[in-house]
Scaffold this active site. Structure first.
Site, PDB file in Angstrom:
ATOM      1  CB  CYS A  71      -0.885  -0.051   1.248  1.00 37.06           C
ATOM      2  SG  CYS A  71      -1.533   1.514   1.805  1.00 37.06           S
ATOM      3  CD  GLU A  72      -0.200   5.413  -3.866  1.00 36.96           C
ATOM      4  OE1 GLU A  72      -0.895   6.438  -3.916  1.00 36.96           O
ATOM      5  OE2 GLU A  72       0.371   4.936  -4.857  1.00 36.96           O
ATOM      6  CG  HIS A  73      -2.472   5.546   1.041  1.00 39.42           C
ATOM      7  ND1 HIS A  73      -3.584   4.879   0.589  1.00 39.42           N
ATOM      8  CD2 HIS A  73      -2.277   6.572   0.187  1.00 39.42           C
ATOM      9  CE1 HIS A  73      -4.050   5.472  -0.484  1.00 39.42           C
ATOM     10  NE2 HIS A  73      -3.272   6.499  -0.760  1.00 39.42           N
ATOM     11  CG  HIS A  74      -0.913   3.009   5.928  1.00 40.26           C
ATOM     12  ND1 HIS A  74      -2.085   2.839   5.219  1.00 40.26           N
ATOM     13  CD2 HIS A  74      -1.156   4.006   6.811  1.00 40.26           C
ATOM     14  CE1 HIS A  74      -2.997   3.685   5.659  1.00 40.26           C
ATOM     15  NE2 HIS A  74      -2.469   4.403   6.625  1.00 40.26           N
ATOM     16  CD  GLN A 112      -7.985  -4.318  -4.249  1.00 42.58           C
ATOM     17  OE1 GLN A 112      -7.666  -4.344  -3.069  1.00 42.58           O
ATOM     18  NE2 GLN A 112      -9.030  -4.973  -4.720  1.00 42.58           N
ATOM     19  CG  HIS A 140      -5.975  -3.451   1.320  1.00 41.79           C
ATOM     20  ND1 HIS A 140      -5.202  -2.628   0.548  1.00 41.79           N
ATOM     21  CD2 HIS A 140      -6.863  -4.038   0.471  1.00 41.79           C
ATOM     22  CE1 HIS A 140      -5.612  -2.696  -0.720  1.00 41.79           C
ATOM     23  NE2 HIS A 140      -6.615  -3.553  -0.782  1.00 41.79           N
ATOM     24  CB  CYS A 142      -3.104  -0.271   5.787  1.00 35.96           C
ATOM     25  SG  CYS A 142      -4.110  -0.290   4.292  1.00 35.96           S
TER      26      CYS A 142
END
Length: 183
Positions: A71-74, A112, A140, A142
């Site tokens: 995941c690019e956020h976490h 995704q 996910h 996250c």
């Protein structure tokens, strides 16, 4: 990268010189380079010579392609399955190339939704089918490990291009083949 991870360990309150952590910064750096190898993917080499002429072909579906991404956020993992279908126009691609395309895009910092679109778009550009469809079902970390902490929550994304986008009957046929309803 390893130097920075050593600093992160210190910021977390760890001793990077203790036995279990001495090699962790280098292991982490090696793992990250492997997990993000999709940035260095050459799609021409991936598809190789495996594009073939074919006429009058029905839907091609490769289902249950395992995938792992970050995941690019976490920068936490997500994992699941991709189902990839296309309607050949005058070319087909070697079946093993479809999972390789999935992996090349999954092995990047990713969301995704974009992953689904990139796979469909690559097929459209690479073999110019009448249509392409990608459905991804993923878990996910996250969502599972932090924040809402919902371990059974699964995310489904779709990307439809060409005939799959325009023809509801074709989408229904795909869903019937996948035994997925309501998408």
């Amino acid at each position: 990268m390893a130097h920075h991870i050593r600093s992160v360990l210190i910021l977390l309150g760890e001793d990077p010189d203790r036995e279990g952590l001495v090699k962790t910064p280098m292991r982490f750096a090696t793992a990250m380079l492997d997990l993000t190898s999709g940035y260095r993917a050459d799609f021409g080499k991936i598809t190789n010579e495996a594009v073939f002429s074919q006429t009058d072909s029905g839907m091609v579906l490769v289902r249950d392609i395992e995938l792992f991404s970050l995941c690019e956020h976490h920068m936490l993992p997500f994992y699941g399955k991709a189902h990839v279908a296309y309607l050949p126009s005058d070319k087909v691609i070697g079946l093993s190339k479809i999972p390789r395309i999935v992996d090349a895009f999954a092995q990047r910092l990713q969301i995704q939704e974009r992953l689904s679109q990139q796979i469909a778009q690559e097929l459209m550009e690479r073999i110019a089918p009448r249509g392409a469809a990608v459905i991804i079902e993923a878990y996910h970390m996250c969502v599972m490990m932090r924040g809402v902490e919902k371990q059974a929550s699964r995310t489904v994304t779709t990307s439809m291009a060409g005939a799959f986008k325009d023809d509801p009957e074709l989408r229904r046929e795909l869903h019937d083949l996948l035994k997925i309803s309501g998408i």
